[in-house]
Design an enzyme around this catalytic site. Structure first.
Site, PDB file in Angstrom:
ATOM      1  N   TRP A  79     -52.556  18.154  71.641  1.00 16.32           N
ATOM      2  CA  TRP A  79     -53.589  18.494  72.605  1.00 16.32           C
ATOM      3  C   TRP A  79     -54.052  19.912  72.319  1.00 16.32           C
ATOM      4  CZ3 TRP A  79     -52.775  20.886  77.973  1.00 16.32           C
ATOM      5  CH2 TRP A  79     -53.961  20.840  78.712  1.00 16.32           C
ATOM      6  N   ASP A 123     -43.874  16.472  76.982  1.00 13.30           N
ATOM      7  CA  ASP A 123     -45.101  16.533  77.767  1.00 13.30           C
ATOM      8  C   ASP A 123     -45.434  15.093  78.140  1.00 13.30           C
ATOM      9  OD1 ASP A 123     -48.472  17.944  77.247  1.00 13.30           O
ATOM     10  OD2 ASP A 123     -47.532  16.918  78.944  1.00 13.30           O
ATOM     11  N   LYS A 156     -54.029  11.695  85.642  1.00 12.69           N
ATOM     12  CA  LYS A 156     -54.554  10.416  85.183  1.00 12.69           C
ATOM     13  C   LYS A 156     -53.930   9.230  85.902  1.00 12.69           C
ATOM     14  CE  LYS A 156     -55.636  13.234  81.642  1.00 12.69           C
ATOM     15  NZ  LYS A 156     -55.277  14.662  81.617  1.00 12.69           N
TER      16      LYS A 156
END
Lengths: 411, 424
Positions: free
Chosen positions: B156, B237, B273
């Site tokens: 990311w 993560d 999300k």
């Protein structure tokens, strides 16, 4: 296996939260919490502002709203209306398009963003040696915010005169005169925390004159606008005066107290720049800092404040709610002072009504504070700071008597 | 030093203003920050007037009409919360207890020994970014034996600046294989075997961002083994739990396996999300410690880190998440909705490949279906991406990453047309 964290030491707890904890565990039915800075009603209860309840209903009923990400700098209608609150509807700086803002996580977040920006871009690049001055005393987190942003030299400027229980103007001006050029000064816009002692208009003008001449950076912390005098404009006088004096400056705003939105973390860093071009570049760099800290700010609280500030009837109702809180505090100040005078408690107690805002620096020393806590179950900060909101018509006699007893018996 | 009269006259104030009005600015040397590559995509998309335009840059879920989706369990939770008439008092620095406990249970499993023995500390954070940042700050301050954080290549985009800003150094290990658009398992093992002891290794728990390429369980096992041999500190993560396969437990499998194998990990979680709570900023940061005593010490230090950043976290989103996680009906409904979102994504992947075949594409598009989660690394080259944008108004990031959430049954045909056109 050896733990990687075997050497992590136990940190001392943040004082104000430990105080609340101790209060919670105290079984004395007469206990009074004059510690943490949140508003309480005369029943000693938290108060969700009526206008906030109204707007929450509006938000819940609005099916067009969702939980999508806000922009990195936050909700635009929040940022602009919040800046208007600080600088005034007719602020020439706003009209000249040189005012911008970053929505932040409470007043703390706004201070943090400002501090991080200054460390990177002010007085050179990454100049961690620029002195940062905070008032003596000040909100205890100021030191940590700037130190954690990388500033190596966070120092006090004279502010509180313990003997005369008022502003040490000569000391303040003296520190301004002797500060290295370009030093950053954190100024409390109104209702100084923890002393409740603000400079007068003339005194502010003197401060501004020195700061301009010596090219010192103005960083206002405005956590109590409206809450101090009951009037938004009055409480913003100093901030607005500095703007008229042409300063480029930061103003960290909190809506925790004046909207009672403590846990929604609603804050705004207002930036006044020389012109729109400088402003644009500053905001672009603020975005970079936001992105590596929290990416984008929480939407609920900002939405609530934006709707309120931008809807005339709601705005009027909010101002009214703010005045309600400020008036109760003023009433408690007057009551406490009157009672101490009636008891003939040794010392002078005028400072209680002269000071302004949520807090009062009683002048009680650490021994006396300890006595108050241990013997009377009245919880206040070691500095002698009390939260006026903790006083109610029901407990004020007990508190006054306790202060009297403490002052008489403990030196 | 100049002696100046202390009284200020109005005329002084005016003179000083006009002098000041001259050009001097503190910020003349502040450079314009480079535009954010991902945001830039959305902005360009907004400006485009082509009615067929598609935005595949967006990292947020969209329904089959291309609209943001507020979960039904979220609306219900909000109504429940509103009825309770709660106050707005500050949360503790570490956040809402009902949330942090449930957050840990969600990741580690209800019966996890770590939770039972109290040897984890979980704090509420400002979504995933805030969690990573607190983690980075914590490691920077207390993990002094090593300064290096190893990210998968690629990772990311925001991982690097976060760790760098916290004072750590960034390195990388092989991860993505552009030849197969899949996992370069041997490459990863080779690189990991050379990582100096005690370094931090970042692992994406599931739905790797940006590639969508996840290791298989047997591959995770080997990685766990090697990481233990190298004595590395594991930073997981997990931003997509539930969102990847549709199954909460399956998506947390790697995290739980590592812990079982004795890794005392640190973990970032996001509810942006999987609960659609993007703008409410709901996240958690967990440190798995040796024992409860250590957890208390670590907790005290995390608070010291948090206080000068934002004092305490926002209530609204955490309250919603806690309500959902702790209310059986809502929890069940949530599992269904997460499954639904993940399913729609999986269906779009299948539809895209089917449509590409229909268009006559002879390329191997298997990776589109093999990859998992919100993102797909198409394998498109920058020139092809540019053509897609210019000629077809299809927007994605230059690395060929598309957000499957932006694909709908309504636009998948057009998307296949465009991709085929630039790759045939």
């Amino acid at each position: 296996i050896m733990s990687l964290f075997g050497e992590v030491p136990q940190a001392t707890p943040v004082a104000v939260f430990k105080l609340s904890n101790d209060f919670k565990e105290d079984a004395n039915p007469k206990k009074v919490n004059l510690g943490v800075g949140a508003y309480r009603t005369d029943e000693g209860q938290p108060w969700v502002l009526p206008v906030v309840k109204k707007v929450e209903k509006i938000i819940v009923a609005d099916n067009s709203l969702n939980h999508e990400y806000l922009a990195i700098l936050g909700l635009p209608e929040f940022r602009s209306s919040a800046s208007k609150i600080a600088l005034g509807e007719d602020s020439p700086a706003i009209q000249e398009n040189r005012v911008g803002a970053v929505q932040c996580l409470g007043g703390t977040g706004a201070l943090k963003m400002g501090a991080e920006f200054l460390r990177r871009w002010y007085n050179g690049n990454d100049n961690t040696k620029t002195p940062v001055y905070v008032s003596a005393p000040t909100w205890e987190n100021h030191n940590a915010v700037f130190a954690n942003a990388g500033f190596e030299d966070v120092r006090p400027y004279k502010y509180w005169d313990a003997e005369k229980r008022g502003l040490d103007l000569d000391g303040f001006l003296g520190d301004l005169e002797s500060a290295p050029k370009h030093s950053i000064f954190v100024l409390h816009a109104c209702a100084h925390n923890p002393t409740g002692t603000d400079p007068t208009h003339v005194e502010w003008m003197q401060v501004a004159e020195v700061m301009k001449r010596r090219k010192l950076f103005v960083f206002f912390d405005s956590a109590y606008q409206g809450f101090a005098s009951g009037c938004l404009d009055k409480d913003a006088w100093a901030v607005r005066y500095f703007v008229t004096q042409g300063f480029e400056m930061f103003c960290a705003q909190s809506f925790s107290k004046n909207f009672g939105l403590y846990n929604e973390r609603v804050g705004n860093l207002t930036i006044v720049a020389r012109d729109s071009d400088n402003l644009k570049r500053v905001l672009s760099q603020m975005e970079k800092i936001v992105r590596v800290t929290w990416s984008n700010p929480p939407s609920q609280g900002a939405r609530l404040v934006a709707i309120t500030l931008n809807t005339p009837e709601l705005f009027a109702e909010w101002k009214d709610n703010v005045k309600t809180m400020a008036d109760r505090v003023l009433l408690m100040r007057a009551s406490l002072q009157a009672k101490l005078q009636a008891l003939e408690t040794p010392g002078t107690w005028d400072h209680i009504t002269q000071q302004i805002g949520m807090f009062s620096f009683t002048g009680l020393n650490p021994k006396q504070v300890e006595y108050m806590i241990k013997e009377r179950s009245i919880y206040l900060m070691a500095s002698g700071r009390i939260n006026m909101c903790g006083l109610t018509t029901k407990n004020i006699d007990y508190v006054a008597e306790s202060i009297h007893e403490t002052v008489v018996n403990v030196q | 030093m100049l002696a100046r009269p202390m009284k200020l006259r109005l005329i002084d104030a005016i003179n000083v203003v006009s002098l000041w009005a001259e050009i001097f600015s503190w910020w003349s040397e502040v450079q314009m920050g480079p535009p954010d590559p991902i945001l830039g995509v959305s902005e360009a998309y907004k400006r485009d007037t082509n009615p067929k335009k598609i935005n595949l840059g967006v990292g947020a879920y969209r329904d089959d009409q291309g609209k943001p989706y507020v979960l039904s369990c979220v609306r219900k939770a909000e109504a429940q919360i509103a009825a309770k008439k709660l106050d707005k008092e500050y949360l503790a620095i570490g956040g809402l207890g009902d949330f942090t406990k449930a957050c840990a249970k969600l990741a580690l499993g209800d019966d996890n020994e770590v939770i039972k023995s109290g040897r984890n500390i979980t704090v509420q954070t400002i979504s995933g970014t805030g969690s990573l940042r607190i983690g980075a700050n914590f490691l920077s301050r207390f993990h002094t034996e090593a300064r290096d954080v190893y990210l998968p290549k690629p990772s990311w985009g925001n991982h690097t600046p976060i760790f760098r800003d916290a004072g750590m150094q960034l390195k990388a290990y092989t991860y993505y294989d552009p030849k197969t658009c899949g996992f370069d398992f041997q490459g990863a093992l080779n690189d990991i075997s050379k990582i100096p002891e005690k370094s931090v290794i970042m692992l994406h728990a599931c739905a790797h961002n940006p590639t969508g390429v996840d290791p298989r369980p047997e591959q995770w096992k080997e990685i766990a083994d090697l990481v233990k041999k190298r004595n590395l500190l594991v930073f997981f993560d997990m931003a997509y739990q539930g969102f990847a396969s549709g199954d909460i437990d399956r998506d947390a499998w790697a995290v739980r396996y590592f812990i079982e194998q004795g890794h005392n990990i640190v973990l970032s979680q996001s509810f942006a999300k999987n609960m659609g709570l993007y703008g409410e900023r709901v996240g958690g940061f967990t440190v798995v410690c040796k024992d409860a005593e250590e957890a208390k010490r670590v907790e005290s230090q995390l608070k010291i880190l948090i206080r000068p950043i934002y004092s305490n976290p926002p209530m609204n989103g955490a309250r919603i998440a806690a309500t959902i996680l702790n209310t059986p009906d809502l929890y069940k409904e949530w599992l269904g909705e997460v499954h639904g979102m993940a399913n729609r994504i999986i269906t779009m992947r299948e539809l895209l490949v089917a449509n590409l075949k229909k268009e006559g594409s002879t390329r191997n598009w298997k990776h589109v279906i093999d990859q998992i989660g919100m993102f797909c690394f198409t394998g498109l080259k920058p020139e092809q991406v540019e053509r897609l944008t210019k000629e077809f108004s299809i927007y994605m990031t230059k690395d060929g990453r598309i957000s499957m959430a932006g694909v709908t049954s309504g636009n998948v045909g057009y998307l296949a047309q465009g991709i085929h056109a630039v790759t045939k």
